[in-house]
Design a protein around this motif. Sequence first.
Motif, PDB file in Angstrom:
ATOM      1  N   MET A  96      36.159  -3.868  44.718  1.00 37.34           N
ATOM      2  CA  MET A  96      36.102  -2.789  45.697  1.00 37.34           C
ATOM      3  C   MET A  96      35.202  -1.679  45.173  1.00 37.34           C
ATOM      4  N   SER A  97      34.550  -1.031  46.111  1.00 34.70           N
ATOM      5  CA  SER A  97      33.699   0.096  45.784  1.00 34.70           C
ATOM      6  C   SER A  97      34.494   1.381  45.973  1.00 34.70           C
ATOM      7  N   VAL A  98      34.585   2.152  44.907  1.00 38.54           N
ATOM      8  CA  VAL A  98      35.369   3.386  44.978  1.00 38.54           C
ATOM      9  C   VAL A  98      34.727   4.366  45.954  1.00 38.54           C
ATOM     10  N   ASN A  99      33.398   4.446  45.930  1.00 36.37           N
ATOM     11  CA  ASN A  99      32.721   5.351  46.859  1.00 36.37           C
ATOM     12  C   ASN A  99      32.931   4.934  48.307  1.00 36.37           C
ATOM     13  N   LYS A 100      32.909   3.625  48.560  1.00 36.89           N
ATOM     14  CA  LYS A 100      33.148   3.155  49.913  1.00 36.89           C
ATOM     15  C   LYS A 100      34.593   3.382  50.331  1.00 36.89           C
ATOM     16  N   LEU A 101      35.511   3.277  49.373  1.00 31.94           N
ATOM     17  CA  LEU A 101      36.911   3.531  49.680  1.00 31.94           C
ATOM     18  C   LEU A 101      37.127   5.006  50.008  1.00 31.94           C
ATOM     19  N   LYS A 102      36.403   5.889  49.348  1.00 30.58           N
ATOM     20  CA  LYS A 102      36.505   7.319  49.663  1.00 30.58           C
ATOM     21  C   LYS A 102      36.024   7.599  51.085  1.00 30.58           C
ATOM     22  N   TYR A 103      35.043   6.822  51.539  1.00 28.67           N
ATOM     23  CA  TYR A 103      34.534   7.013  52.891  1.00 28.67           C
ATOM     24  C   TYR A 103      35.642   6.832  53.928  1.00 28.67           C
ATOM     25  N   PHE A 104      36.530   5.851  53.719  1.00 28.00           N
ATOM     26  CA  PHE A 104      37.576   5.564  54.696  1.00 28.00           C
ATOM     27  C   PHE A 104      38.712   6.584  54.653  1.00 28.00           C
ATOM     28  N   PHE A 105      38.739   7.437  53.649  1.00 26.06           N
ATOM     29  CA  PHE A 105      39.756   8.482  53.579  1.00 26.06           C
ATOM     30  C   PHE A 105      39.165   9.872  53.804  1.00 26.06           C
ATOM     31  N   ALA A 106      37.917   9.929  54.232  1.00 27.01           N
ATOM     32  CA  ALA A 106      37.278  11.221  54.521  1.00 27.01           C
ATOM     33  C   ALA A 106      37.667  11.666  55.923  1.00 27.01           C
ATOM     34  N   VAL A 107      38.868  12.186  56.063  1.00 20.80           N
ATOM     35  CA  VAL A 107      39.400  12.590  57.364  1.00 20.80           C
ATOM     36  C   VAL A 107      39.857  14.038  57.285  1.00 20.80           C
ATOM     37  N   ASP A 108      40.137  14.611  58.445  1.00 21.66           N
ATOM     38  CA  ASP A 108      40.731  15.931  58.545  1.00 21.66           C
ATOM     39  C   ASP A 108      41.772  15.911  59.664  1.00 21.66           C
ATOM     40  N   THR A 109      42.434  17.029  59.852  1.00 23.31           N
ATOM     41  CA  THR A 109      43.506  17.101  60.848  1.00 23.31           C
ATOM     42  C   THR A 109      42.983  16.865  62.261  1.00 23.31           C
ATOM     43  N   ARG A 110      41.826  17.403  62.546  1.00 21.88           N
ATOM     44  CA  ARG A 110      41.262  17.242  63.895  1.00 21.88           C
ATOM     45  C   ARG A 110      40.969  15.773  64.191  1.00 21.88           C
ATOM     46  N   TYR A 111      40.411  15.072  63.208  1.00 25.46           N
ATOM     47  CA  TYR A 111      40.123  13.650  63.417  1.00 25.46           C
ATOM     48  C   TYR A 111      41.410  12.864  63.624  1.00 25.46           C
ATOM     49  N   VAL A 112      42.433  13.142  62.820  1.00 25.33           N
ATOM     50  CA  VAL A 112      43.687  12.384  62.923  1.00 25.33           C
ATOM     51  C   VAL A 112      44.306  12.552  64.304  1.00 25.33           C
ATOM     52  N   MET A 113      44.305  13.789  64.827  1.00 24.18           N
ATOM     53  CA  MET A 113      44.874  14.014  66.150  1.00 24.18           C
ATOM     54  C   MET A 113      44.081  13.291  67.234  1.00 24.18           C
ATOM     55  N   LYS A 114      42.763  13.362  67.153  1.00 20.43           N
ATOM     56  CA  LYS A 114      41.929  12.693  68.154  1.00 20.43           C
ATOM     57  C   LYS A 114      42.075  11.173  68.061  1.00 20.43           C
ATOM     58  N   LYS A 115      42.201  10.647  66.838  1.00 16.86           N
ATOM     59  CA  LYS A 115      42.331   9.197  66.675  1.00 16.86           C
ATOM     60  C   LYS A 115      43.672   8.704  67.205  1.00 16.86           C
ATOM     61  N   LEU A 116      44.728   9.449  66.957  1.00 13.12           N
ATOM     62  CA  LEU A 116      46.038   9.041  67.464  1.00 13.12           C
ATOM     63  C   LEU A 116      46.063   9.043  68.991  1.00 13.12           C
ATOM     64  N   ILE A 117      45.455  10.042  69.592  1.00 17.50           N
ATOM     65  CA  ILE A 117      45.371  10.070  71.063  1.00 17.50           C
ATOM     66  C   ILE A 117      44.541   8.897  71.577  1.00 17.50           C
ATOM     67  N   LEU A 118      43.451   8.589  70.843  1.00 16.22           N
ATOM     68  CA  LEU A 118      42.607   7.460  71.252  1.00 16.22           C
ATOM     69  C   LEU A 118      43.351   6.140  71.134  1.00 16.22           C
ATOM     70  N   LEU A 119      44.185   5.994  70.125  1.00 14.02           N
ATOM     71  CA  LEU A 119      44.938   4.756  69.956  1.00 14.02           C
ATOM     72  C   LEU A 119      45.986   4.561  71.050  1.00 14.02           C
ATOM     73  N   MET A 120      46.559   5.644  71.533  1.00 11.68           N
ATOM     74  CA  MET A 120      47.595   5.533  72.543  1.00 11.68           C
ATOM     75  C   MET A 120      47.055   5.636  73.968  1.00 11.68           C
ATOM     76  N   PHE A 121      45.905   6.294  74.134  1.00 12.99           N
ATOM     77  CA  PHE A 121      45.286   6.433  75.465  1.00 12.99           C
ATOM     78  C   PHE A 121      43.797   6.119  75.372  1.00 12.99           C
ATOM     79  N   PRO A 122      43.453   4.838  75.160  1.00 11.98           N
ATOM     80  CA  PRO A 122      42.044   4.503  74.966  1.00 11.98           C
ATOM     81  C   PRO A 122      41.269   4.255  76.261  1.00 11.98           C
ATOM     82  N   TYR A 123      41.922   4.318  77.395  1.00  8.82           N
ATOM     83  CA  TYR A 123      41.300   3.873  78.642  1.00  8.82           C
ATOM     84  C   TYR A 123      40.248   4.852  79.157  1.00  8.82           C
TER      85      TYR A 123
END
Length: 307
Positions: A96-123
């Motif tokens: 595994m690439s540590v730098n690439k793994l950091k990319y997948f955890f580069a999130v913030d609160t705004r992204y998490v809220m938008k992603k959760l809404i997208l997962l539940m209401f993707p239409y």
Amino acid sequence: MALPHHGHRATKPRARSAQTGDPLLFEDTSSGVPDMNSQNYYESGYSLGSGSVGGPGPGGVNNLFADPMTNAAVMYGSSLANQGKDMVNKEISRFMSVNKLKYFFAVDTRYVMKKLILLMFPYTHQDWEVRYHRDTPLTPRHDVNAPDLYIPTMAFITYILLAGMALGIQKRFSPEVLGLCASTALVWVIIEVLVMLLSLYLLTVHTDLSTFDLVAYSGYKYVGMIFTVLCGLLFGSDGYFVALAWASCALMFFNVRSLKMKILSSLSADSMGAGTSSKPRFRLYITVASAVFQPIIIYWLTAHLVR
């Protein structure tokens, strides 16, 4: 003949070595405190700061570290530690690439809220394309379509805690049952990722999907599982099946639209090059099968928690 007087015994005077000048066999140490002014004290090897065997002072410590053999041993140990660290980092980088793994955890609160809404209401979401900057995909905090591992990881932990609470409410909690629930949920994701990788390999599909991408898309089901279990605990079996239907449809729609940009991106090029090749159709089957498989896993992992 006169007898000696009984009140007196004939004694010989003791010969004192100090008076006769004979050398002493042993020094008199009865006082317990050495004579600091005596010349013999310094000649016996108990001098301060000399670093001798008799009494190592500050000078002895300095001489220890000034020893060339000690310095060589310290340097050799440091080089071995550095070599071991490099070997460990090299072995980790192979898998595994540590730098690439950091990319997948580069999130913030705004992204998490938008992603959760997208997962539940993707239409209602329109743009599903992942954005790039100089041939490098944007981090999740800058692009809601980018896959991440933060939400799947937190959702997995939350699902385990919720499962423990549900089992405790039903008086069925035990560490063994909770451990079996966690291991089963993790094994299903691993199997799903391995099947996807094997299918893409056998069909020689060249995509931008990495193993981390597949783990992220497979791990998003935990969000729907949490929603389903909560509704089952609050509203009973009827609420459970309604939530299951909603979460399953939303997840299938999300996966098809997200994987479409990855797996089906080369459909037109392969069709032009191979004529009526069946490989594009197989790629479509992989995408649809991966989406249809999600409700089955959700039901399998949540049905026993709601009664």
